[in-house]
Scaffold this motif. Structure first.
Motif, short mmCIF file in Angstrom:
data_model
loop_
_atom_site.label_atom_id
_atom_site.label_comp_id
_atom_site.label_asym_id
_atom_site.label_seq_id
_atom_site.Cartn_x
_atom_site.Cartn_y
_atom_site.Cartn_z
N ARG A 1 0.88 -1.30 0.04
CA ARG A 1 0.12 -0.07 -0.13
C ARG A 1 0.87 1.38 -0.11
N TRP B 1 3.72 1.51 -1.17
CA TRP B 1 4.37 1.80 -2.51
C TRP B 1 3.38 2.21 -3.57
N LEU B 2 2.22 1.76 -3.39
CA LEU B 2 1.16 2.40 -4.42
C LEU B 2 0.94 3.74 -4.07
N LEU B 3 0.77 3.94 -2.89
CA LEU B 3 0.65 5.35 -2.37
C LEU B 3 2.03 6.36 -3.07
N TRP B 4 3.12 5.94 -2.97
CA TRP B 4 4.18 6.62 -3.23
C TRP B 4 4.12 6.58 -4.91
N LEU B 5 3.72 5.82 -5.36
CA LEU B 5 3.61 5.67 -7.04
C LEU B 5 2.50 6.77 -7.48
N THR B 6 1.45 6.68 -6.74
CA THR B 6 0.29 7.59 -7.24
C THR B 6 0.88 9.22 -6.90
N LEU B 7 1.50 9.35 -6.03
CA LEU B 7 1.93 10.68 -5.43
C LEU B 7 3.19 11.14 -6.38
N CYS C 1 3.28 10.12 -9.62
CA CYS C 1 2.56 10.36 -10.99
C CYS C 1 1.95 11.60 -11.01
N ILE C 2 1.10 11.93 -9.83
CA ILE C 2 0.59 13.35 -9.69
C ILE C 2 1.50 14.42 -9.71
#
Length: 146
Positions: free
Chosen positions: A6, A8-14, A16-17
């Motif tokens: 989770r 890692w997904l949060l970091w990846l999303t941030l 990308c933004i």
């Protein structure tokens, strides 16, 4: 393990933004055309003669120098329309390029008030100004499509 996934997904999303925002702030502005089109619809003159005072054109048009700095008026009505000193015949397009930041007032027979203002704004500098410009342009585009 689930927490790491989770995070890692949060970091990846941030990331990308942040990447999209960075691009929007610093990438050069470019549109498919520098024309900003406004159409005078068929039946405009007849509606005016019948007393309809509804605005078919905005009272103020904003252009951006170097990005969208050519006013394009298209007369789809069956009678000529005046814009400033120019007579736009039925079915005719009129392009007016602007080369300086300015505020201009034109007489316009297609407008209910008889006049229209054209404001030419400078291209936004890289950074937050450019991001705000892109967001405003995106909002206007989605409003005209919907």
């Amino acid at each position: 393990m689930r927490i790491l996934h989770r995070l890692w997904l949060l970091w990846l999303t941030l990331a990308c933004i942040a990447g999209v925002l960075g691009w929007a702030m610093f990438a050069p502005l470019h549109l498919d055309s520098r024309d900003k089109l406004f159409e005078i619809p068929a039946g405009t003159w007849e509606r005016r003669m019948a007393g309809d005072k509804r605005d078919i054109l905005p009272s103020t048009i904003r252009l951006t120098l170097g990005v969208q700095d050519v006013l394009l008026l298209r007369n789809k009505d069956k009678v000529p329309q005046m814009f400033g000193p120019v007579l736009i015949m039925p079915g005719q397009d009129f392009r007016m390029p602007f080369e300086t930041v300015s505020e201009n007032e034109f007489n316009c027979t297609a407008h209910a008030s008889g006049s229209m203002k054209v404001i030419v704004e400078p291209a936004p500098e890289a950074g937050l100004a450019r991001l705000r410009w892109r967001l405003a342009h995106l909002t206007k585009e989605s409003n005209t499509r919907g």
